[in-house]
Design a protein around this motif. Structure first.
Motif, PDB file in Angstrom:
ATOM      1  N   TYR A 106       0.856  -1.177   0.000  1.00 45.62           N
ATOM      2  CA  TYR A 106       0.000   0.000   0.000  1.00 45.62           C
ATOM      3  C   TYR A 106       0.894   1.230   0.000  1.00 45.62           C
ATOM      4  O   TYR A 106       1.953   1.235   0.624  1.00 45.62           O
ATOM      5  CB  TYR A 106      -0.947  -0.038   1.208  1.00 45.62           C
ATOM      6  CG  TYR A 106      -1.943  -1.161   1.035  1.00 45.62           C
ATOM      7  CD1 TYR A 106      -3.195  -0.917   0.474  1.00 45.62           C
ATOM      8  CD2 TYR A 106      -1.603  -2.471   1.338  1.00 45.62           C
ATOM      9  CE1 TYR A 106      -4.087  -1.962   0.243  1.00 45.62           C
ATOM     10  CE2 TYR A 106      -2.491  -3.521   1.107  1.00 45.62           C
ATOM     11  CZ  TYR A 106      -3.724  -3.255   0.563  1.00 45.62           C
ATOM     12  OH  TYR A 106      -4.597  -4.286   0.314  1.00 45.62           O
ATOM     13  N   GLY A 109       1.857   5.163   0.580  1.00 46.16           N
ATOM     14  CA  GLY A 109       1.713   6.462   1.214  1.00 46.16           C
ATOM     15  C   GLY A 109       2.420   7.510   0.382  1.00 46.16           C
ATOM     16  O   GLY A 109       3.047   7.205  -0.633  1.00 46.16           O
ATOM     17  N   TYR A 144      -1.563   1.750   8.346  1.00 48.37           N
ATOM     18  CA  TYR A 144      -1.607   2.493   7.091  1.00 48.37           C
ATOM     19  C   TYR A 144      -2.006   1.629   5.896  1.00 48.37           C
ATOM     20  O   TYR A 144      -2.521   2.159   4.906  1.00 48.37           O
ATOM     21  CB  TYR A 144      -0.303   3.263   6.880  1.00 48.37           C
ATOM     22  CG  TYR A 144      -0.251   4.399   7.863  1.00 48.37           C
ATOM     23  CD1 TYR A 144      -0.999   5.549   7.651  1.00 48.37           C
ATOM     24  CD2 TYR A 144       0.450   4.281   9.053  1.00 48.37           C
ATOM     25  CE1 TYR A 144      -1.015   6.574   8.581  1.00 48.37           C
ATOM     26  CE2 TYR A 144       0.443   5.307   9.990  1.00 48.37           C
ATOM     27  CZ  TYR A 144      -0.289   6.450   9.743  1.00 48.37           C
ATOM     28  OH  TYR A 144      -0.325   7.454  10.670  1.00 48.37           O
ATOM     29  N   LYS A 155      -5.474   2.315   5.367  1.00 42.52           N
ATOM     30  CA  LYS A 155      -5.829   3.689   5.004  1.00 42.52           C
ATOM     31  C   LYS A 155      -5.356   4.092   3.613  1.00 42.52           C
ATOM     32  O   LYS A 155      -5.937   4.968   2.997  1.00 42.52           O
ATOM     33  CB  LYS A 155      -5.224   4.669   6.015  1.00 42.52           C
ATOM     34  CG  LYS A 155      -5.766   4.518   7.419  1.00 42.52           C
ATOM     35  CD  LYS A 155      -5.067   5.450   8.374  1.00 42.52           C
ATOM     36  CE  LYS A 155      -5.633   5.302   9.781  1.00 42.52           C
ATOM     37  NZ  LYS A 155      -4.930   6.156  10.746  1.00 42.52           N
ATOM     38  N   TRP A 156      -4.262   3.503   3.163  1.00 38.93           N
ATOM     39  CA  TRP A 156      -3.646   3.917   1.901  1.00 38.93           C
ATOM     40  C   TRP A 156      -4.092   3.026   0.751  1.00 38.93           C
ATOM     41  O   TRP A 156      -4.486   1.878   0.955  1.00 38.93           O
ATOM     42  CB  TRP A 156      -2.134   3.868   2.037  1.00 38.93           C
ATOM     43  CG  TRP A 156      -1.546   4.897   2.952  1.00 38.93           C
ATOM     44  CD1 TRP A 156      -2.141   6.012   3.457  1.00 38.93           C
ATOM     45  CD2 TRP A 156      -0.217   4.899   3.481  1.00 38.93           C
ATOM     46  NE1 TRP A 156      -1.265   6.707   4.254  1.00 38.93           N
ATOM     47  CE2 TRP A 156      -0.078   6.047   4.288  1.00 38.93           C
ATOM     48  CE3 TRP A 156       0.865   4.036   3.348  1.00 38.93           C
ATOM     49  CZ2 TRP A 156       1.109   6.361   4.943  1.00 38.93           C
ATOM     50  CZ3 TRP A 156       2.052   4.350   4.001  1.00 38.93           C
ATOM     51  CH2 TRP A 156       2.165   5.498   4.801  1.00 38.93           C
ATOM     52  N   PRO A 207      -1.933   9.647   2.015  1.00 40.94           N
ATOM     53  CA  PRO A 207      -1.888   8.527   1.069  1.00 40.94           C
ATOM     54  C   PRO A 207      -1.139   8.885  -0.212  1.00 40.94           C
ATOM     55  O   PRO A 207      -1.036  10.060  -0.572  1.00 40.94           O
ATOM     56  CB  PRO A 207      -3.362   8.250   0.769  1.00 40.94           C
ATOM     57  CG  PRO A 207      -4.037   9.557   1.013  1.00 40.94           C
ATOM     58  CD  PRO A 207      -3.268  10.232   2.109  1.00 40.94           C
TER      59      PRO A 207
END
Length: 112
Positions: free
Chosen positions: A27, A29, A73, A76-77, A108
């Motif tokens: 993922y 960021g 994260y 979230k990302w 993100p």
């Protein structure tokens, strides 16, 4: 066991690792990548692909914090599954230590 990305990725964000991941568990960021620990199948193919040596098995001592950062994260990302260019100053920051407090961004990335 799972693999985690640590602060050596911050301000570098080399994406060689995402290209070899068979389960697409990375993922993105703004300035680093993380691995979703519940999606990682512990195959280890990503670890040797990282030029910054930022990917480690969570069984190594002292990585508990990074397991939590990766878990938080990854939820979230956006997912990233293909290689992108590294950040412009990646080579300059690759060997810097303790980058989390100085440079970490919770924003993100763009994902795929």
């Amino acid at each position: 066991m799972t693999y985690v990305v640590n602060d050596k990725c911050i301000k570098c964000k080399y994406t060689d690792c995402v290209e070899v991941c068979p389960v697409d568990c990375f993922y993105e960021g703004e300035n680093m990548l993380v691995i979703h620990p519940d999606e990682c199948i512990d195959c280890g193919v990503c670890e040797p692909e990282c030029p910054a040596d930022a990917i480690k098995p969570d069984t190594e001592p002292g990585l508990e914090r990074w397991l939590e950062v990766n878990r938080e994260y990854a939820d979230k990302w956006p997912n990233i599954t293909s290689k992108k260019p590294a950040l412009p100053d990646a080579d300059q920051f690759r060997d810097e230590e303790d980058k989390f407090d100085k440079y970490f961004s919770s924003e993100p990335g763009k994902g795929d």
